[in-house]
Design a protein around this motif. Structure first.
Motif, short mmCIF file in Angstrom:
data_model
loop_
_atom_site.label_atom_id
_atom_site.label_comp_id
_atom_site.label_asym_id
_atom_site.label_seq_id
_atom_site.Cartn_x
_atom_site.Cartn_y
_atom_site.Cartn_z
N ILE A 7 2.15 -6.08 -15.01
CA ILE A 7 1.58 -4.89 -15.65
C ILE A 7 1.70 -3.74 -14.66
O ILE A 7 1.07 -3.74 -13.60
CB ILE A 7 0.12 -5.10 -16.06
CG1 ILE A 7 0.02 -6.28 -17.05
CG2 ILE A 7 -0.44 -3.83 -16.69
CD1 ILE A 7 -1.40 -6.61 -17.46
N ALA A 8 2.54 -2.77 -15.01
CA ALA A 8 2.77 -1.59 -14.16
C ALA A 8 2.56 -0.33 -14.97
O ALA A 8 2.49 -0.37 -16.21
CB ALA A 8 4.19 -1.63 -13.59
N LYS A 9 2.45 0.79 -14.28
CA LYS A 9 2.30 2.05 -15.01
C LYS A 9 3.59 2.36 -15.77
O LYS A 9 3.57 2.59 -16.98
CB LYS A 9 1.95 3.19 -14.06
CG LYS A 9 1.61 4.49 -14.78
CD LYS A 9 1.17 5.59 -13.81
CE LYS A 9 -0.19 5.30 -13.26
NZ LYS A 9 -0.70 6.42 -12.43
N TYR A 10 4.70 2.37 -15.06
CA TYR A 10 6.02 2.56 -15.66
C TYR A 10 6.96 1.51 -15.07
O TYR A 10 6.56 0.72 -14.22
CB TYR A 10 6.57 3.96 -15.41
CG TYR A 10 5.69 5.07 -15.93
CD1 TYR A 10 5.57 5.31 -17.30
CD2 TYR A 10 4.97 5.89 -15.06
CE1 TYR A 10 4.76 6.32 -17.78
CE2 TYR A 10 4.15 6.90 -15.53
CZ TYR A 10 4.05 7.11 -16.89
OH TYR A 10 3.25 8.11 -17.36
N TYR A 11 8.21 1.55 -15.51
CA TYR A 11 9.17 0.58 -15.01
C TYR A 11 10.56 1.19 -15.12
O TYR A 11 10.80 2.15 -15.86
CB TYR A 11 9.09 -0.73 -15.82
CG TYR A 11 9.76 -1.91 -15.15
CD1 TYR A 11 9.17 -2.52 -14.05
CD2 TYR A 11 10.98 -2.40 -15.61
CE1 TYR A 11 9.78 -3.61 -13.42
CE2 TYR A 11 11.59 -3.49 -14.99
CZ TYR A 11 10.98 -4.08 -13.89
OH TYR A 11 11.58 -5.14 -13.26
N TYR A 93 -2.04 -1.72 -9.21
CA TYR A 93 -3.16 -0.79 -9.14
C TYR A 93 -2.76 0.42 -8.28
O TYR A 93 -2.04 0.25 -7.29
CB TYR A 93 -4.37 -1.50 -8.51
CG TYR A 93 -5.58 -0.62 -8.34
CD1 TYR A 93 -6.56 -0.58 -9.30
CD2 TYR A 93 -5.71 0.19 -7.22
CE1 TYR A 93 -7.68 0.24 -9.14
CE2 TYR A 93 -6.81 1.02 -7.05
CZ TYR A 93 -7.79 1.04 -8.02
OH TYR A 93 -8.87 1.87 -7.87
N PRO A 94 -3.21 1.66 -8.61
CA PRO A 94 -4.21 2.03 -9.60
C PRO A 94 -3.62 2.29 -10.99
O PRO A 94 -2.52 2.81 -11.11
CB PRO A 94 -4.80 3.33 -9.02
CG PRO A 94 -3.66 3.95 -8.27
CD PRO A 94 -2.86 2.80 -7.71
N ASN A 95 -4.38 1.90 -11.99
CA ASN A 95 -4.04 2.11 -13.40
C ASN A 95 -5.29 1.77 -14.20
O ASN A 95 -5.34 0.77 -14.91
CB ASN A 95 -2.87 1.20 -13.79
CG ASN A 95 -2.24 1.57 -15.12
OD1 ASN A 95 -2.77 2.40 -15.86
ND2 ASN A 95 -1.13 0.96 -15.43
N PRO A 96 -6.36 2.61 -14.07
CA PRO A 96 -7.67 2.25 -14.62
C PRO A 96 -7.70 2.07 -16.13
O PRO A 96 -8.45 1.24 -16.64
CB PRO A 96 -8.58 3.41 -14.18
CG PRO A 96 -7.65 4.51 -13.77
CD PRO A 96 -6.41 3.86 -13.30
N ILE A 114 -3.65 -8.74 -7.83
CA ILE A 114 -3.68 -7.27 -7.86
C ILE A 114 -2.82 -6.75 -6.73
O ILE A 114 -3.06 -7.05 -5.56
CB ILE A 114 -5.11 -6.72 -7.72
CG1 ILE A 114 -6.00 -7.24 -8.85
CG2 ILE A 114 -5.09 -5.19 -7.73
CD1 ILE A 114 -7.44 -6.80 -8.73
N TYR A 115 -1.79 -6.00 -7.09
CA TYR A 115 -0.93 -5.35 -6.09
C TYR A 115 -1.54 -3.97 -5.85
O TYR A 115 -1.37 -3.06 -6.64
CB TYR A 115 0.50 -5.24 -6.62
CG TYR A 115 1.54 -5.29 -5.51
CD1 TYR A 115 1.55 -4.34 -4.50
CD2 TYR A 115 2.50 -6.29 -5.48
CE1 TYR A 115 2.47 -4.38 -3.48
CE2 TYR A 115 3.44 -6.34 -4.46
CZ TYR A 115 3.42 -5.39 -3.47
OH TYR A 115 4.33 -5.43 -2.45
N TRP A 116 -2.29 -3.86 -4.76
CA TRP A 116 -3.10 -2.66 -4.50
C TRP A 116 -2.25 -1.64 -3.75
O TRP A 116 -2.16 -1.64 -2.53
CB TRP A 116 -4.33 -3.04 -3.68
CG TRP A 116 -5.45 -2.04 -3.77
CD1 TRP A 116 -5.52 -0.84 -3.12
CD2 TRP A 116 -6.64 -2.16 -4.53
NE1 TRP A 116 -6.69 -0.20 -3.43
CE2 TRP A 116 -7.40 -0.99 -4.31
CE3 TRP A 116 -7.15 -3.14 -5.39
CZ2 TRP A 116 -8.65 -0.78 -4.90
CZ3 TRP A 116 -8.40 -2.93 -5.98
CH2 TRP A 116 -9.13 -1.77 -5.74
N HIS A 117 -1.66 -0.72 -4.51
CA HIS A 117 -0.76 0.25 -3.89
C HIS A 117 -1.53 1.33 -3.13
O HIS A 117 -1.10 1.75 -2.06
CB HIS A 117 0.13 0.89 -4.97
CG HIS A 117 1.10 -0.07 -5.58
ND1 HIS A 117 2.34 -0.32 -5.04
CD2 HIS A 117 1.00 -0.88 -6.66
CE1 HIS A 117 2.97 -1.22 -5.78
NE2 HIS A 117 2.17 -1.58 -6.76
#
Length: 372
Positions: A7-11, A93-96, A114-117
């Motif tokens: 699960i990512a913000k974009y790809y 993360y982050p992607n609240p 959680i991949y905490w960027h």
């Protein structure tokens, strides 16, 4: 075969540091059945494939403080979790907005990485609003990945769950940086056009935390030997250009091709990386500059991985944060001492080869996923 939902913000083909790492994760875990769930960076919803992996892209109707919003996101994520039944979720993360639905629909049996960027730093109100959500995330997580030990120590949230944290440094793609016939031609042209000049390069999105305004201010303390090339674009591009008016040492390159990037990286004498906040959790562009055997000039940014990637007095010079005079002095010191430039450049390249190449990344991410 175990199943992984990313699960990512974009790809890809969207370009960004987080998106590149998400793609690197997928490429590293080919022995698993995988899917990617994200927002669509263009209009509408879409299901497509990238390198044989299903990508489910949800439409985005608005953005607030860099957070994408979608009417159908929750419904579609619920469906994917129910039908795909992932054994492992890797959440970037982050992607609240996405985190809300993930916590709502993830099953008890599913392992969560959680991949905490980076921490939410800039948006003060959002940071307070999502305090409870972050506590739920780190409690639910089986593993939390940080890009540097500095970020674990500097993050309030990761300190709360330090026993779950592991460090997996970001990686650079050597193939992307390999010189080509075209890049060599461009490099020759750059050198010819800047004979007897100290060529300095900065690369990144033109946003506040990247600190390009401080590099422009530092330029005012430099003499005409210097040429500072700034690649990239962003919301601050026009403002930065206005600030640089009258300073002929500064040249804006805009968005450049991979061949142009290779050419400037090879032609430069000093790599300038003036990021100023923890939003810069690692500094992939910094590692790319070091890979080319060039010294770096950075600010001290507490809790960021910047000063983990480049080591002060070994691979470059680090100066107090936002001190533009000290930044200029560091650039002068390197310009005046070729032996020092060469020494730091060699050390920097060796540091990248030993720690920040994709081979190490693949090995690290596989090892951590296999443990679950």
């Amino acid at each position: 075969m175990k199943r992984i939902l990313h699960i990512a913000k974009y790809y890809y083909p969207f370009r960004g540091g987080t998106e590149q790492i998400a793609q690197d994760c997928v490429s590293s875990l080919t022995e698993y059945e995988q899917k990617v769930f994200c927002f669509n960076h263009e209009a509408g919803s879409l299901k497509d494939e990238v390198e044989g992996i299903d990508i489910i892209r949800c439409e985005c109707f608005a953005k607030i403080s860099s957070q994408s919003l979608s009417v159908s996101y929750g419904i579609k994520l619920k469906k994917q979790i129910k039908t795909f039944k992932p054994d492992i979720v890797i959440f970037h993360y982050p992607n609240p907005f996405a985190a809300h639905y993930l916590l709502k629909y993830i099953s008890d049996e599913t392992k969560l990485i959680i991949y905490w960027h980076l921490d939410i730093v800039k948006q003060t109100i959002l940071r307070k609003m999502f305090w409870i959500q972050n506590m739920r995330l780190i409690k639910r997580a089986n593993k939390i990945i940080a890009t540097s030990p500095n970020y674990i120590h500097g993050s309030y949230w990761m300190n709360k769950a330090s026993e779950k944290c592991v460090v997996i440094p970001n990686c650079i793609n050597e193939k992307r940086l390999e010189a080509t016939a075209e890049s060599k031609q461009i490099e020759v042209k750059i050198r010819e056009e800047n004979k007897s000049k100290v060529i300095c390069l900065a690369v990144g999105r033109h946003t506040k935390y990247k600190g390009f305004a401080y590099l422009i201010q530092a330029s005012k303390y430099l003499d005409d030997r210097f040429r500072i090339f700034i690649a990239g674009e962003g919301e601050l591009t026009e403002e930065l250009k206005r600030e640089a008016v009258g300073d002929n040492k500064i040249k804006f390159l805009g968005l450049i091709s991979d061949n142009e990037l290779r050419a400037y990286l090879s032609a430069m004498d000093i790599f300038c990386f003036p990021s100023i906040t923890k939003n810069e959790a690692f500094g992939l562009a910094l590692a790319e500059g070091m890979y080319y055997g060039k010294p770096a000039v950075t600010f001290t940014v507490k809790g960021s991985g910047i000063n983990y990637v480049s080591l002060n007095g070994r691979t470059g010079i680090e100066v107090p944060n936002c001190d533009v005079k000290a930044y200029a002095d560091a650039m002068k010191e390197l310009a005046n001492d070729k032996e020092l430039r060469d020494e730091y450049g060699r050390n920097g390249r060796n540091r990248v080869i030993e720690n920040f190449l994709d081979e190490q990344f693949v090995e690290n991410i596989r090892k951590e996923v296999h443990k679950l």
